[in-house]
Scaffold this active site. Sequence first.
Site, PDB file in Angstrom:
ATOM      1  N   HIS A   1       0.811  -1.227   0.000  1.00 21.60           N
ATOM      2  CA  HIS A   1       0.000   0.000   0.000  1.00 21.60           C
ATOM      3  C   HIS A   1       0.839   1.270   0.000  1.00 21.60           C
ATOM      4  O   HIS A   1       0.300   2.361  -0.104  1.00 21.60           O
ATOM      5  CB  HIS A   1      -0.931   0.007   1.220  1.00 21.60           C
TER       6      HIS A   1
ATOM      7  N   ASP B   1       3.348   9.620  -1.009  1.00 23.01           N
ATOM      8  CA  ASP B   1       2.172   8.894  -0.532  1.00 23.01           C
ATOM      9  C   ASP B   1       1.869   7.755  -1.495  1.00 23.01           C
ATOM     10  O   ASP B   1       1.830   7.978  -2.712  1.00 23.01           O
ATOM     11  CB  ASP B   1       0.977   9.861  -0.474  1.00 23.01           C
TER      12      ASP B   1
HETATM   13  C1  G6P Z   1      -0.903   3.476   5.974  1.00 22.98           C
HETATM   14  C2  G6P Z   1      -0.403   2.053   5.828  1.00 22.98           C
HETATM   15  C3  G6P Z   1      -1.345   1.066   6.491  1.00 22.98           C
HETATM   16  C4  G6P Z   1      -1.621   1.502   7.923  1.00 22.98           C
HETATM   17  C5  G6P Z   1      -2.161   2.925   7.958  1.00 22.98           C
HETATM   18  C6  G6P Z   1      -2.411   3.438   9.385  1.00 22.98           C
HETATM   19  O1  G6P Z   1      -2.017   3.687   5.191  1.00 22.98           O
HETATM   20  O2  G6P Z   1      -0.207   1.730   4.466  1.00 22.98           O
HETATM   21  O3  G6P Z   1      -0.788  -0.231   6.483  1.00 22.98           O
HETATM   22  O4  G6P Z   1      -2.519   0.623   8.548  1.00 22.98           O
HETATM   23  O5  G6P Z   1      -1.229   3.781   7.333  1.00 22.98           O
HETATM   24  O6  G6P Z   1      -1.253   3.328  10.160  1.00 22.98           O
HETATM   25  P1  G6P Z   1      -1.171   2.464  11.491  1.00 22.98           P
HETATM   26  O7  G6P Z   1       0.264   2.444  11.842  1.00 22.98           O
HETATM   27  O8  G6P Z   1      -2.025   3.200  12.456  1.00 22.98           O
HETATM   28  O9  G6P Z   1      -1.733   1.099  11.183  1.00 22.98           O
END
Ligand code: G6P
Length: 473
Positions: free
Chosen positions: A164, A371
């Site tokens: 992602h 991003d």
């Molecule tokens: C990004 C990453 C995700 C992640 C999200 C939130 O979008 O690609 O894998 O879950 O951020 O971050 P966190 O560390 O809170 O899961």
Amino acid sequence: MGRIIIVSNRLPITIHQNGTGFSYRSSAGGLATGLNSMDRSLERVWVGWPGEEITLPAIQEQVLEDLIQDGLVPVFLSKKEIELYYEGFSNKTIWPHFHYFTQYTTYQDDYWEAYSLVNQKFADAIKPILQPDDLVWVHDYQLMLLPAMIREFAPQTSIGFFLHIPFPSYEIFRVLPWREALLKGVLGADQIGFHTFGYMRHFLSAAYRLGGYEHLYGKLRVGHRLINVDVFPMGIDYEKYAHPEIDLYANDDSFKIKQLARNKRIIVSIDRLDYTKGIPQRIKAFEQFIERYPEYIGKVSLVLIAVPSRSNVDNYRKLKQSIDTLVGKINSAYGSFDWMPIQYLYRSLNFNELSTLYQVADIAMITPLRDGMNLVAKEYIAAKDETKRGVLILSEMAGAANELSSALLVNPHDINKMAEVIQQALEMNENEQVWRMETMQQHLKRYNVRHWANTFVQEQKRLMEQQQAFNNM
Ligand code: G6P
């Protein structure tokens, strides 16, 4: 065809332990929404971390029992694992490095060891539940070793991997001491997906230069296996944002958001508070805009929503302080009793508030320095489905810029230019706003999140059937 086993670092639900009790909170991220709207003919199991440390074995057992009813399998992580695997290798090594923040990359062996051990922990959680015809779909940078680990004990299982975040240029990737292991981990998959062609190209280049793996007609040859590597840009649940079910009587700030926009124009900015999002540069561009175009003083406000994120990681804490200072400086210099240049909130918004804010915002300014995709930009466009009015200022460095070329694209480091583009956006005539909006809306309506998830899984399923037919020959 068996079930689909989704694996991601976070489950779509967070469990909070308080004393000897616990509570559930849903974490409605883009991934959860996307997978919920997927083809329901496939039975689904979701494996992931429930978001916080659960210390009591009795609670762990209860949670396991409760969640399995909804097809969720929790992987419990200790405090130490959260610190070294999640905050450490995932968010102090891979995250900054893959977003080109190499000055923040932390090189620590204990982070790496924990990352490997936790990836193995996920593999161990999958092993007992895996059935012969299941298809596995692993998500994101926290689990790059997992595809190869699953292949170890289930060589015939069809495994997909989706990244992602950006995959960086080979020149950046090669710097990591763990580069071969990370590459080998991902190459355990049968299908590997990226948001953009650029990320895919960087990955193929790393595979060739580090492992000598050649790529031909969309297939990467690794030993006797052929891996499908492709671009699958993630979309949003378009209808949800286009026709939101706004609760007019909700006990939240939606009404106040409407009031805020009554007699001034609104520029909205929403991100997790993360150094990749370019928040200080955006604030400085807004400051420069008011300096250069003082006729807008009192007439335009920047509504800056910074959603708390990874606050145990030092660089996130420091960033919070510098944003606080910057906003304070600008508001105290230009603000008056009846106008604040920047309306700054450090919190998350519920869906009601978010939709209301999108609807009242004349401009959305989404200018990350890097991003993977950025779904907020897409949500803003969908939220203008009825009015067609509004302007998106979008960073060239967001994956979404590849699809949203009718936005006003900017270099997020070019503060002078961004100040100018804010003025251009405020002055844009209605016809131009409409054609730009319509072009992007048509695209997002078609390439929505259901399309993303179904295309990835259908493609993987097709490969799996081909492989099975070949094995039976
Ligand atoms: C990004 C990453 C995700 C992640 C999200 C939130 O979008 O690609 O894998 O879950 O951020 O971050 P966190 O560390 O809170 O899961």
